[in-house]
Design a protein around this motif. Structure first.
Motif, PDB file in Angstrom:
ATOM      1  N   GLU A   5     -42.723 -28.016 -68.438  1.00 47.08           N
ATOM      2  CA  GLU A   5     -41.642 -27.124 -68.044  1.00 47.08           C
ATOM      3  C   GLU A   5     -40.597 -27.098 -69.156  1.00 47.08           C
ATOM      4  OE1 GLU A   5     -39.053 -26.656 -64.068  1.00 47.08           O
ATOM      5  OE2 GLU A   5     -38.502 -28.397 -65.273  1.00 47.08           O
ATOM      6  N   LYS A   7     -36.949 -25.873 -69.824  1.00 49.13           N
ATOM      7  CA  LYS A   7     -35.729 -25.405 -69.159  1.00 49.13           C
ATOM      8  C   LYS A   7     -34.789 -24.899 -70.247  1.00 49.13           C
ATOM      9  CE  LYS A   7     -34.557 -27.320 -65.431  1.00 49.13           C
ATOM     10  NZ  LYS A   7     -34.106 -28.227 -64.337  1.00 49.13           N
ATOM     11  N   GLU A  33     -33.379 -18.063 -63.884  1.00 46.98           N
ATOM     12  CA  GLU A  33     -32.382 -18.826 -63.159  1.00 46.98           C
ATOM     13  C   GLU A  33     -30.987 -18.372 -63.577  1.00 46.98           C
ATOM     14  OE1 GLU A  33     -33.550 -20.760 -60.944  1.00 46.98           O
ATOM     15  OE2 GLU A  33     -35.633 -20.976 -61.580  1.00 46.98           O
ATOM     16  N   ASN A  38     -36.709 -20.753 -66.846  1.00 50.08           N
ATOM     17  CA  ASN A  38     -37.686 -21.830 -66.856  1.00 50.08           C
ATOM     18  C   ASN A  38     -39.030 -21.243 -67.257  1.00 50.08           C
ATOM     19  OD1 ASN A  38     -35.805 -23.672 -65.987  1.00 50.08           O
ATOM     20  ND2 ASN A  38     -36.463 -23.659 -63.856  1.00 50.08           N
ATOM     21  N   TYR A  40     -43.311 -22.190 -68.246  1.00 49.48           N
ATOM     22  CA  TYR A  40     -44.336 -23.193 -67.987  1.00 49.48           C
ATOM     23  C   TYR A  40     -45.584 -22.922 -68.811  1.00 49.48           C
ATOM     24  CZ  TYR A  40     -41.228 -24.084 -64.088  1.00 49.48           C
ATOM     25  OH  TYR A  40     -40.112 -24.370 -63.335  1.00 49.48           O
ATOM     26  N   TYR A  66     -32.059 -26.387 -74.664  1.00 52.26           N
ATOM     27  CA  TYR A  66     -33.326 -26.447 -73.940  1.00 52.26           C
ATOM     28  C   TYR A  66     -33.846 -27.876 -73.879  1.00 52.26           C
ATOM     29  CZ  TYR A  66     -35.213 -26.087 -78.758  1.00 52.26           C
ATOM     30  OH  TYR A  66     -35.489 -26.256 -80.084  1.00 52.26           O
ATOM     31  N   TYR A  68     -37.425 -30.367 -72.143  1.00 57.49           N
ATOM     32  CA  TYR A  68     -38.792 -30.346 -71.620  1.00 57.49           C
ATOM     33  C   TYR A  68     -38.975 -31.406 -70.548  1.00 57.49           C
ATOM     34  CZ  TYR A  68     -39.477 -28.194 -76.238  1.00 57.49           C
ATOM     35  OH  TYR A  68     -39.382 -27.412 -77.362  1.00 57.49           O
TER      36      TYR A  68
END
Length: 278
Positions: A5, A7, A33, A38, A40, A66, A68
């Protein structure tokens, strides 16, 4: 296989750009968001160097931060069960998990256990397409053939089957999504729904009355002409996964491919559009 992920905290105006950039290096699924995005990707496709290179190119344009994390399949199920509440779309269809009790006040009851596929109906784009299926195109499903492009959890394919479609072909590039769609199709006792892993480029040749594509702007801009080759005359294409300000660009591509806009809906700046093949 686990997922990584990413972010990403960034100005939401750059979300589409980063989805396109990250999609080019293997990221498959995105959720927007309030803080940004986000994204993947499976561990085998993840490259921290490739992500860093993308971020460096945009640092001069907008502040970016960012991080992970590794997302395991079993932990994902635990997480969504804690917060997943049923939703109602136009009072017509209720989307719930298998651990929720059914509600007979809705005409349609859809059970979705989403795993990694993010197609629970909570996002504006999914709920809008469900609403279009159940209202504007409700009668058009009866006894018809439907193609679901990028099916995710299979929620739109399931809705098509419940509306009386005689056959539904659904596919997703992500292995877990195809697996999850099959499980959800079985949960909803839907016959005539075939799910496979793949893309529009390897979809078996056929003609459909309705094509559903809730993906993102860049894929739609590229692939709408391909979708048209699977559409019967007077067939409908329902697209979503983009912002309201993108409608004009989507419509131009659709018009050039022989489609005309017949309906559109917006919700919180997201858009869904119905086109008909001329």
């Amino acid at each position: 296989m686990n997922y990584i992920e990413l972010k990403l905290t960034v100005n939401p105006e750059f979300a589409d750009i980063f989805m396109a950039e990250l999609g080019e290096i293997g990221f498959e699924t995105f959720t927007e968001e309030s803080y940004g995005l986000n994204a993947y990707v499976t561990e085998d496709l993840f490259s921290e160097e490739a992500v860093d290179e993308i971020m460096e190119r945009y640092l001069a344009m907008t502040p970016i931060s960012y991080s992970y994390s590794t997302l395991e399949k079993k932990n994902w199920n635990e997480e969504w069960e804690k917060s997943y509440e049923p939703i109602s779309v136009n009072g017509l269809v209720r989307v719930r998990a298998s651990f929720h009790e059914p509600d007979d006040q809705h005409r349609f009851d859809i059970v979705i256990n989403p795993k990694m596929s993010f197609g629970t109906g909570h996002h504006e784009t999914t709920s809008m397409v469900l609403g279009i299926q159940g209202s504007q195109l409700a009668d058009e499903h009866q006894g018809k053939k439907v193609l679901d492009v990028g099916c995710g959890t299979g929620i739109l394919a399931i809705m098509a089957a419940k509306l009386g479609a005689s056959y539904v072909s659904a596919f997703d590039i992500e292995e877990w999504a195809a697996e999850n769609s099959r499980e959800n199709v079985e949960l909803n006792h839907c016959e005539g729904v075939v799910v496979r892993q793949g893309t529009i480029d390897d979809e078996p040749a056929d003609l459909y009355d309705i094509v559903l594509a809730n993906i993102n702007r860049n894929i739609l801009m590229r692939d709408i002409p391909k979708y048209v080759t699977f559409m019967l005359p007077k067939a409908y294409l329902v697209v979503s996964g983009f912002y309201e300000h993108d409608i004009a660009d989507i419509e131009q591509v659709a018009n050039e491919a022989g489609l005309k806009k017949t309906f559109f809906d917006t919700k919180n700046n997201w858009a869904s559009v119905v086109f008909e093949r001329e």
